[in-house]
Design an enzyme around this catalytic site. Structure first.
Site, mmCIF file in Angstrom:
data_model
loop_
_atom_site.group_PDB
_atom_site.id
_atom_site.type_symbol
_atom_site.label_atom_id
_atom_site.label_comp_id
_atom_site.label_asym_id
_atom_site.label_seq_id
_atom_site.Cartn_x
_atom_site.Cartn_y
_atom_site.Cartn_z
ATOM 1 C CB THR A 33 -0.885 -0.065 1.090
ATOM 2 O OG1 THR A 33 -1.856 1.163 0.962
ATOM 3 C CG2 THR A 33 -0.266 0.263 2.475
ATOM 4 C CG ASN A 34 -0.675 4.588 -1.337
ATOM 5 O OD1 ASN A 34 -1.475 5.371 -0.532
ATOM 6 N ND2 ASN A 34 -1.181 4.049 -2.135
ATOM 7 C CE1 TYR A 35 4.346 5.494 5.345
ATOM 8 C CE2 TYR A 35 5.445 6.169 3.233
ATOM 9 C CZ TYR A 35 5.479 5.342 4.524
ATOM 10 O OH TYR A 35 6.649 4.573 4.884
#
Ligand code: CTP
Ligand code: CA
Length: 225
Positions: A33-35
């Site tokens: 995933t990402n932030y």
């Protein structure tokens, strides 16, 4: 009187907003995933509701306060988000693609938890996810399509190219290297690019204020056409 009018500018209109970073499964216990926090998408849903619109929020995050009256659809991966957006798109008046969609996903999702390997390094093959906003941009009829661009360099040049490639009506360009903008923080500093080449640089403001500005510009665009 003017106040009344602006608050009802989107009466009878229905918008889709996406929020959060997608999660791309590796195995039953892991994902990529990402932030992205989803805050910008939730703020946009609120700003649309404030102007009388109905909103479907398609989101990977559920730890934020859902604005009153918003229909919530939970998704996880880019594939799931694509399916949900596609289902709602034809009946909508517009799409705001604020989600941070993972560009790639693992080619194979392991059925069992992957064991530690005896050899190093371990490699994993990734394949490209569908570009949701580009797909909708290609098939839009009456819909207004708003894309975002997170950039760490050549902000305006890259953002302009994205606006065209995705056939968007507006693109919100975001310099994610700035400490007061982008992922996870409560403030944002964006430039709004329009299809006709106009660009409006907004000062640093809270995400809800940025969202209200974006929605104001959408309303102006929609009344122009
Ligand atoms: N987007 C999308 N589907 C994808 C990837 C991105 O709909 N598979 C949307 C994002 O939600 C955003 C816009 O496209 O509204 C731009 O995302 P961004 O990551 O900045 O651009 P990319 O086209 O993915 O290009 P790159 O990551 O290489 O800069
Ligand atoms: Ca991307």
């Amino acid at each position: 009187q003017l106040q009344q009018l602006t608050h009802h500018a989107l009466n009878g209109k229905h918008f889709i907003v996406t929020a959060g970073g997608t999660k791309e499964a590796i195995d039953p216990v892991r994902y990529i995933t990402n932030y992205s926090s989803g805050k910008m998408g939730y703020s946009l849903a609120q700003a649309l509701v404030e102007n009388g619109a109905t909103v479907t929020l398609i989101s990977t995050v559920d730890d934020l306060k859902l604005p009153f009256g918003v229909k919530y659809i939970a998704v996880s991966s880019a594939e799931e988000m694509r399916n949900a957006v596609e289902l709602a798109f034809d009946q909508s008046d517009g799409l705001i693609m604020a989600a941070a969609v993972a560009d790639y996903r693992p080619e194979n999702v392991a059925q069992q938890k992957i064991k530690k390997q005896t050899h190093d390094p371990m490699t994993m093959t990734l394949i490209q996810n569908p570009d949701i906003v580009a797909m909708m941009g290609a098939k839009k009829a009456k819909q207004i399509v708003v894309a975002f661009a997170a950039e760490t360099q050549d902000l305006l040049k890259n953002a302009k190219a994205k606006l065209l490639k995705k056939n968007a009506d507006m693109l919100i360009a975001n310099d994610v290297t700035a400490v007061d903008a982008g992922f996870g923080v409560d403030t944002n500093r964006v430039t709004i690019l329009q299809k006709d080449g106009d660009s409006i640089s907004l000062p640093v403001m809270s995400k809800i204020e940025v969202a209200r500005q974006i929605v104001e510009h959408m309303i102006i665009n929609m009344t122009k056409e």
